[in-house]
Design a protein around this motif. Structure first.
Motif, mmCIF file in Angstrom:
data_model
loop_
_atom_site.group_PDB
_atom_site.id
_atom_site.type_symbol
_atom_site.label_atom_id
_atom_site.label_comp_id
_atom_site.label_asym_id
_atom_site.label_seq_id
_atom_site.Cartn_x
_atom_site.Cartn_y
_atom_site.Cartn_z
ATOM 1 N N ALA A 585 0.825 -1.221 0.000
ATOM 2 C CA ALA A 585 0.000 0.000 0.000
ATOM 3 C C ALA A 585 0.857 1.269 0.000
ATOM 4 C CB ALA A 585 -0.914 -0.012 1.222
ATOM 5 N N LYS A 586 2.158 1.112 0.202
ATOM 6 C CA LYS A 586 3.013 2.305 0.310
ATOM 7 C C LYS A 586 3.651 2.698 -1.025
ATOM 8 C CE LYS A 586 4.031 1.410 5.154
ATOM 9 N NZ LYS A 586 4.994 0.760 6.027
ATOM 10 N N LEU A 587 3.262 2.013 -2.084
ATOM 11 C CA LEU A 587 3.757 2.382 -3.414
ATOM 12 C C LEU A 587 2.571 2.668 -4.310
ATOM 13 C CD1 LEU A 587 6.557 -0.297 -4.062
ATOM 14 C CD2 LEU A 587 6.866 2.097 -3.427
ATOM 15 N N GLU A 588 2.579 3.821 -4.952
ATOM 16 C CA GLU A 588 1.483 4.162 -5.867
ATOM 17 C C GLU A 588 2.047 4.544 -7.218
ATOM 18 O OE1 GLU A 588 -1.573 3.554 -5.453
ATOM 19 O OE2 GLU A 588 -1.480 3.154 -3.283
ATOM 20 N N MET A 589 1.194 4.474 -8.224
ATOM 21 C CA MET A 589 1.634 4.828 -9.561
ATOM 22 C C MET A 589 2.173 6.261 -9.569
ATOM 23 S SD MET A 589 -0.311 4.000 -12.973
ATOM 24 C CE MET A 589 -0.737 5.364 -14.019
ATOM 25 N N GLY A 590 3.305 6.459 -10.230
ATOM 26 C CA GLY A 590 3.899 7.793 -10.315
ATOM 27 C C GLY A 590 4.909 8.071 -9.216
ATOM 28 N N ASP A 591 4.956 7.240 -8.172
ATOM 29 C CA ASP A 591 5.939 7.470 -7.099
ATOM 30 C C ASP A 591 7.362 7.360 -7.665
ATOM 31 O OD1 ASP A 591 3.919 7.745 -5.302
ATOM 32 O OD2 ASP A 591 4.338 5.921 -4.136
ATOM 33 N N GLU A 592 8.223 8.270 -7.170
ATOM 34 C CA GLU A 592 9.633 8.265 -7.597
ATOM 35 C C GLU A 592 10.395 7.281 -6.715
ATOM 36 O OE1 GLU A 592 11.382 10.561 -9.663
ATOM 37 O OE2 GLU A 592 9.613 11.713 -10.301
ATOM 38 N N LEU A 593 11.103 6.330 -7.323
ATOM 39 C CA LEU A 593 11.804 5.298 -6.544
ATOM 40 C C LEU A 593 13.313 5.315 -6.812
ATOM 41 C CD1 LEU A 593 9.493 2.175 -7.123
ATOM 42 C CD2 LEU A 593 9.234 3.995 -5.438
ATOM 43 N N VAL A 594 14.069 4.898 -5.812
ATOM 44 C CA VAL A 594 15.512 4.750 -6.000
ATOM 45 C C VAL A 594 15.969 3.425 -5.396
ATOM 46 C CG1 VAL A 594 17.793 5.769 -5.605
ATOM 47 C CG2 VAL A 594 15.804 7.264 -5.726
ATOM 48 N N LEU A 595 16.776 2.707 -6.162
ATOM 49 C CA LEU A 595 17.459 1.515 -5.628
ATOM 50 C C LEU A 595 18.949 1.838 -5.692
ATOM 51 C CD1 LEU A 595 15.497 -1.378 -7.394
ATOM 52 C CD2 LEU A 595 15.707 -1.075 -4.921
ATOM 53 N N GLU A 596 19.484 2.238 -4.555
ATOM 54 C CA GLU A 596 20.890 2.662 -4.542
ATOM 55 C C GLU A 596 21.826 1.477 -4.427
ATOM 56 O OE1 GLU A 596 21.709 5.573 -1.519
ATOM 57 O OE2 GLU A 596 20.735 7.100 -2.775
ATOM 58 N N ASP A 597 22.972 1.594 -5.060
ATOM 59 C CA ASP A 597 24.009 0.569 -4.942
ATOM 60 C C ASP A 597 23.413 -0.831 -5.203
ATOM 61 O OD1 ASP A 597 26.489 -0.314 -4.531
ATOM 62 O OD2 ASP A 597 26.394 -0.349 -2.326
ATOM 63 N N ILE A 598 22.567 -0.904 -6.197
ATOM 64 C CA ILE A 598 21.782 -2.123 -6.405
ATOM 65 C C ILE A 598 22.654 -3.317 -6.811
ATOM 66 C CG2 ILE A 598 21.119 -1.471 -8.792
ATOM 67 C CD1 ILE A 598 18.930 -3.366 -6.252
ATOM 68 N N ARG A 599 23.787 -3.070 -7.457
ATOM 69 C CA ARG A 599 24.649 -4.196 -7.855
ATOM 70 C C ARG A 599 25.087 -5.003 -6.634
ATOM 71 N NH1 ARG A 599 26.475 -4.644 -13.069
ATOM 72 N NH2 ARG A 599 28.195 -5.966 -12.376
ATOM 73 N N SER A 600 25.363 -4.316 -5.552
ATOM 74 C CA SER A 600 25.748 -5.112 -4.371
ATOM 75 C C SER A 600 24.524 -5.492 -3.531
ATOM 76 C CB SER A 600 26.806 -4.390 -3.532
ATOM 77 O OG SER A 600 26.252 -3.214 -3.037
ATOM 78 N N GLN A 601 23.469 -4.673 -3.592
ATOM 79 C CA GLN A 601 22.266 -4.993 -2.788
ATOM 80 C C GLN A 601 21.613 -6.319 -3.191
ATOM 81 O OE1 GLN A 601 19.471 -2.722 -0.768
ATOM 82 N NE2 GLN A 601 19.679 -0.978 -2.154
ATOM 83 N N ILE A 602 21.601 -6.645 -4.516
ATOM 84 C CA ILE A 602 20.843 -7.845 -4.918
ATOM 85 C C ILE A 602 21.458 -9.144 -4.393
ATOM 86 C CG2 ILE A 602 19.599 -7.000 -6.960
ATOM 87 C CD1 ILE A 602 21.825 -8.316 -8.641
ATOM 88 N N GLY A 603 22.692 -9.069 -3.922
ATOM 89 C CA GLY A 603 23.311 -10.270 -3.361
ATOM 90 C C GLY A 603 22.974 -10.443 -1.886
#
Ligand code: MIC
Ligand code: SF4
Length: 645
Positions: A585-603
């Protein structure tokens, strides 16, 4: 401790890992199958790997989905598939030969073998005791290159059958009962293994109907033992040499148990718009029917069709109903022609359709507005028939024919006055391989023909350090790949990603593609937010390739189905799930998102997502295997393979 049948077949094919449930394994794939709608991409990807010839034991390319041929595109695809098959050592099953799963059972399925197919109903082969799994086309291309197929070692659920089906109750009712219990959600990384005394009362075509629709539950596959009935089916197809008896050990232990007493089972129906929306036929009896369609890879065997012909014999289809019948294969068609059944069907007023997927994929026979359609196939997703307002009910052939004769949903166990058509599996089938083209020993001089609608598979780039973008769409639960990439009228663009991409999410939100392109121009990533069981249904990898082409970088969902999760990783889209379901419920269409440092986060076990619009951080999971981790970093499997093959 004894072994389940699943464990026996999987351990004989294990190439990587150990059979510890929930852990990643790699298995050897003996046989592969493709169909035309997913096959063009699979062979284009195989070509991109640069190998002269397939390396697995048997590879078959079927043409059964796109046979409508309005415009040049489908015919060009067929020409490409025929030429690439000859060039790469693949058997080609010409259009007209039948539906891939039916023909594969008849001509190639082999107990104890593994089969990987670029179609979600590949598990139909479980009726012949194969570990038969559906996947995206790229996974099949990789298996044709002789490399292992990766999956999660599954939990094995025992479905114990006892008793014997009564007249008018059939295999379709068994699988509808299974779906009623397990639903289409929450069965990822499980296998249904059928056991018990009831098994020997079911013939191979009935077992295959049951395994076919296991796909709707989302399990990896379904499996029956190999016994006398299997031998009889193979003998009837002059393939005794392919027979091996196979069964679980008597003391095998399973992860769960579901029991069905076949003798007391009642006819069921899946109501609109989901295969698990099940009620007893008697509870909705009397509903007016406009259309009845019999066929598809679920219910189109000779015995199914013969029953239909005998029930229709001497009667005429109800004036308010249109009845269409598509025999599953040319073998079935010819047998119906030879024994006089075809004449009975024609005389009754049934409309005889090609041996192909046709109506099942919404290629034709769309019902009228709000039309009630009874169908023997496996999926009744909203709009899949080509008519959004149609009400599609999934039923057995018995219920379908009674609907066609009476013009209403009729309980086969009620006093309707029609005699039960007894019919047994024949000792001898009419085997005729003249529409199979076997490849030459050396295909290196064969010219591969590509029409103008066939483009190269698009490539992705390695994952960036940071992903910044917007929620381009937010959808609910049970979004199918039919919602993501519609088939029907759009099916002819399967080989043309640029064109097909214009229709991503068309049934849900037709402006999705243009919003994505707008964001792409501004250098912003697109994010999809979804509820549970995202990517159910068809194996079409286009539901990942086309979003990738539109700049989708991640899917954030409550849960993601197995085949779709693999396809997302194969094309470098990050599959993320909410750790806390309330965060949806905390994400709505149009919300601006950031996934920082994602190359290391996905591990890591937890991935932090920043919702800049609301100024909150949301913890997510990225449940991927080490293979998928490498794919995501590289921007997809093709980029990883470049280094390996
Ligand atoms: C289906 O039944 O949904 C299909 C059409 O056969 C798909 C394959 C495809 O989309 O090409 C499937 O089951 O995987
Ligand atoms: Fe074809 Fe329908 Fe079977 Fe899919 S489910 S393979 S479209 S018949």
């Amino acid at each position: 401790m004894g072994k389940t049948l699943t464990e026996k077949i999987l351990s004989a094919h294990l190439m990587e890992g150990s059979l510890e449930k929930g852990t990643p394994i790699g298995i050897r794939i003996d046989q592969t199958l493709t169909q035309d709608a997913t096959g063009t991409m699979a062979y284009l990807q195989f070509e991109a790997m640069g190998l002269p010839r397939v390396k697995n034991e048997l590879a078959v390319s079927y043409v059964d989905h796109n046979t409508i041929q309005v415009g040049f595109e489908n015919a060009d695809d067929h020409r490409y598939l025929q030429s690439v098959a000859a060039s790469k050592g693949v058997i080609y099953s010409r259009p007209g030969n039948g539906i891939c799963h039916q023909v594969h059972l008849e001509r190639f399925g082999k107990p104890g073998s593994t089969l990987l197919g670029s179609d979600s109903h590949t598990p139909t082969g479980g009726g012949l005791c194969m570990i038969a799994i559906g996947s995206g086309g790229l996974d099949v291309a990789v298996a044709m290159a002789g490399r292992p197929f990766h999956l999660i070692a599954p939990k094995v659920i025992e479905i114990r059958l006892k008793g014997r089906l009564r007249a008018w109750v059939s295999a379709k009712d068994v699988i509808l009962a299974v779906l009623e219990h397990f639903t289409t959600k929450g069965n990822v990384n499980c296998i249904f293994e059928y056991t018990g005394p009831g098994v020997s009362t079911l013939e191979v075509p009935e077992r295959s109907t049951i395994c076919n629709m296991g796909a709707e539950a989302g399990v990896t596959t379904s499996l029956f033992p190999s016994d006398e009935n299997t031998l009889r089916f193979l003998k009837g197809h002059s393939r005794v040499e392919d027979y091996t008896p196979l069964a679980p050990d008597a003391d095998a232990s399973y992860d769960d148990l579901f029991e069905i007493d076949l003798s007391s089972l009642e006819p069921r129906v899946a109501q609109p718009h989901s295969p698990d929306n099940i009620v007893l036929v008697k509870d909705i009896a009397g509903k007016k029917v406009d259309q009845v369609l019999i066929g598809s890879c679920t219910n189109s065997s000779y015995v199914d069709m013969k029953k239909v012909a005998d029930l229709l014999d001497g009667n005429v289809v109800h004036p308010s109903v249109s009845l269409g019948i598509a025999p599953g294969s040319r073998e079935v068609f010819m047998m119906l022609a030879n024994d006089g059944s075809l004449a009975k069907l024609i005389k009754s007023g049934a409309r005889i359709l090609e041996s192909a997927c046709g109506f099942c994929i919404g290629n034709h026979q769309s019902p009228g507005s709000e039309g009630v359609s009874l169908r023997t196939n496996n999926r009744n997703f909203e709009g899949r028939s080509g008519t959004k307002s149609a009400q599609v009910y999934l039923v057995s052939v018995e219920v379908a024919v009674l609907g066609a004769l009476t013009g209403k949903i009729t309980d086969p166990l009620s006093d309707h006055g029609f005699p039960y058509p007894t019919c047994s599996v024949p000792e001898k089938f009419l085997v005729d391989d003249s529409l199979l083209i076997f490849p030459p020993e050396d295909g290196s001089s064969v010219e591969i023909i590509r029409g103008p609608n066939i483009g190269d598979p698009p490539k992705n780039t390695p994952l960036k350090e940071n992903l910044t973008g917007v929620v381009t769409i937010k959808v609910g639960d049970k979004i199918t790949t039919d919602h993501i990439m519609p088939a029907g009228a759009r099916l002819k663009y399967r080989s043309n990603i640029v064109e097909y991409s214009k229709y991503v999410f068309e049934p849900v939100d037709p402006s999705f593609a243009s919003r994505c392109q707008e964001n792409q121009k501004q250098g912003r990533a697109n994010f999809i937010v979804a509820g549970s069981s995202y990517g159910q249904g068809s194996s079409r990898e286009h539901a990942a390739i086309c979003p990738m082409y539109l700049g989708v970088q991640a899917v954030i969902a409550l849960s993601i189905e197995r085949i779709h999760q693999n396809n997302l990783c194969n094309f470098g889209i990050i599959p993320l799930t909410f750790r806390d379901k309330d965060d949806y419920a905390k994400l709505e269409m149009g919300d601006e998102l950031v996934l920082e440092d994602i190359r290391s986060q996905i591990g890591k076990s937890e991935v932090q997502l920043l919702n800049k619009t609301r100024g909150i951080a949301i913890p997510l999971s990225c449940d991927i295997t080490s293979e998928q981790h490498s794919m995501l970093l590289a921007g997809g499997l093709l980029n990883v393979l470049k280094e390996k093959i």
